[in-house]
Design an enzyme around this catalytic site. Structure first.
Site, PDB file in Angstrom:
ATOM      1  N   SER A 159      35.960  43.052  34.288  1.00  0.00           N
ATOM      2  CA  SER A 159      35.821  43.191  35.737  1.00  0.00           C
ATOM      3  C   SER A 159      34.808  42.168  36.222  1.00  0.00           C
ATOM      4  O   SER A 159      34.971  40.978  35.961  1.00  0.00           O
ATOM      5  CB  SER A 159      35.406  44.629  36.098  1.00  0.00           C
ATOM      6  N   HIS A 186      40.096  43.028  36.636  1.00  0.00           N
ATOM      7  CA  HIS A 186      40.100  43.545  38.004  1.00  0.00           C
ATOM      8  C   HIS A 186      40.145  42.380  38.983  1.00  0.00           C
ATOM      9  O   HIS A 186      39.133  41.722  39.240  1.00  0.00           O
ATOM     10  CB  HIS A 186      38.840  44.378  38.268  1.00  0.00           C
ATOM     11  N   ASP A 279      35.586  51.880  33.869  1.00  0.00           N
ATOM     12  CA  ASP A 279      36.986  51.642  33.521  1.00  0.00           C
ATOM     13  C   ASP A 279      37.093  50.997  32.144  1.00  0.00           C
ATOM     14  O   ASP A 279      36.424  50.011  31.851  1.00  0.00           O
ATOM     15  CB  ASP A 279      37.645  50.751  34.569  1.00  0.00           C
TER      16      ASP A 279
END
Length: 342
Positions: A159, A186, A279
């Protein structure tokens, strides 16, 4: 949320103020006109979110993002006049720790589309991410599938800070690396094709976007490319799904890692790189429980030590490694890919 604005153009600042004012739960904490001032403000009055322009006097948005993430880390959203025209700078900023990017809204009210909505949607998405304290619910685990004649699969999640980490990892792999790599970063689908092309310029292995029905192949890197979740189907091919609907970020690393556990019939390695939030932590844990080797990036080399920290905290990582050692570890593991990695 308390929001800081970093932009030297009065019209852009006014457009951002008006957009933020549409949501009573948000307020403008301060306005900085360049990156140096933004860093000072972040240290003195830490915001929940910074809306960062790219092109500014003294210190630009990329350098400011890097400095803020080093000295006073917070969520940063790149908001600039033309994201598409500044794609390379956007990826640099995301590599330094920015979460996403969106065009600056305009003050014009004509037309059917509300110019404030894209920015508000990004702010809402980041707000959900910041509010997340509990890990995502894990999909039900399927029975272990028998191993087949498939290449080893390296499943990578990243991310904030991911683009730079990914380039550093990929450029260290040989051009005859005999594993398939699939990356869930992401990133909004508007930037996915450009990011794949950008990564391809650094990687000895070809980098392409993952399409519906793509099959992971040895010596090829596939990048998740939509705002839906990338996952492996029971046939071992890649597909996209909207479920689960309520996740702080799309695509979800956890969804992909769990699908590897459920449906990949060969050996696999899980890698969780820099990023904000949790995540990927549960998915990495599931991969390790299944018997796959798992790696989390260490704190010292992470632009944002959130996702790998969460993984390490629950024992999801077989190894916690600095970024510069991950590629060598992958090479070593793949060379021994028929051994049990635990």
């Amino acid at each position: 949320m308390n929001i800081g604005i970093v932009n030297d153009l009065p019209l852009a600042v006014e457009a951002l103020r008006r957009t933020i004012a549409l949501r009573p739960e948000h307020r403008v904490l301060w306005v900085a006109t360049d990156g140096a001032q933004a860093l000072d403000f972040c240290v003195a009055q830490p915001p929940d979110l910074v809306l960062m322009d790219l092109v500014m006097p003294r210190i630009d948005g990329v350098s400011a993002t890097r400095s803020i993430m080093e000295r006073s880390p917070c969520a940063i959203l790149i908001v600039t006049a033309n994201v598409g025209a500044n794609a390379s700078y956007v990826y640099e900023a995301m590599g330094a720790g920015a979460l996403d990017a969106v065009d600056t809204p305009t003050l014009e009210q004509g037309g059917s589309a509300d110019p404030s909505q894209p920015l508000l949607a990004k702010i809402d998405q980041i707000g959900r991410l910041l509010a997340t304290r509990m890990p995502l619910a894990a999909p039900a685990a399927a029975a272990p599938a028998p191993q087949g004649a498939l290449p080893p699969l390296v499943a990578i999640g990243a991310s904030a800070g991911g683009p730079t980490a990914l380039t550093a990892l990929l450029r260290r792999l040989p051009d005859d690396f005999p594993a398939a790599l699939v990356i869930v970063q992401h990133v909004d689908q508007a930037f996915a094709i450009g990011m794949a092309q950008w990564l391809d310029g650094y990687s000895p292995l070809p980098v392409r976007i993952a399409r519906q029905g793509s099959v992971p192949q040895a010596g090829e890197v596939l990048l998740a490319a939509t705002n839906d979740h990338l996952h492996l189907t029971s046939r071992g091919v890649l597909a996209y799904t909207r479920r689960p609907e309520e996740t702080p970020y799309r695509p979800s690393v956890d969804v992909f890692f769990h699908s590897v556990v459920d449906h990949w019939k060969g050996e696999a390695i899980g890698v969780l790189l820099t990023g904000m939030g949790r995540d990927g932590a549960l998915g990495l844990k599931a991969m390790r429980t299944k018997g796959h080797y798992t790696i989390a990036q260490d704190e010292a080399t992470s632009a944002v030590y959130g996702m790998p920290k969460a993984a390490a905290a629950i024992g999801a990582a077989s190894a916690v490694l600095p970024l510069e050692r991950i590629a060598d570890q992958l090479i070593s593991l793949v060379q021994r890919n028929r051994q049990r990695w635990r």
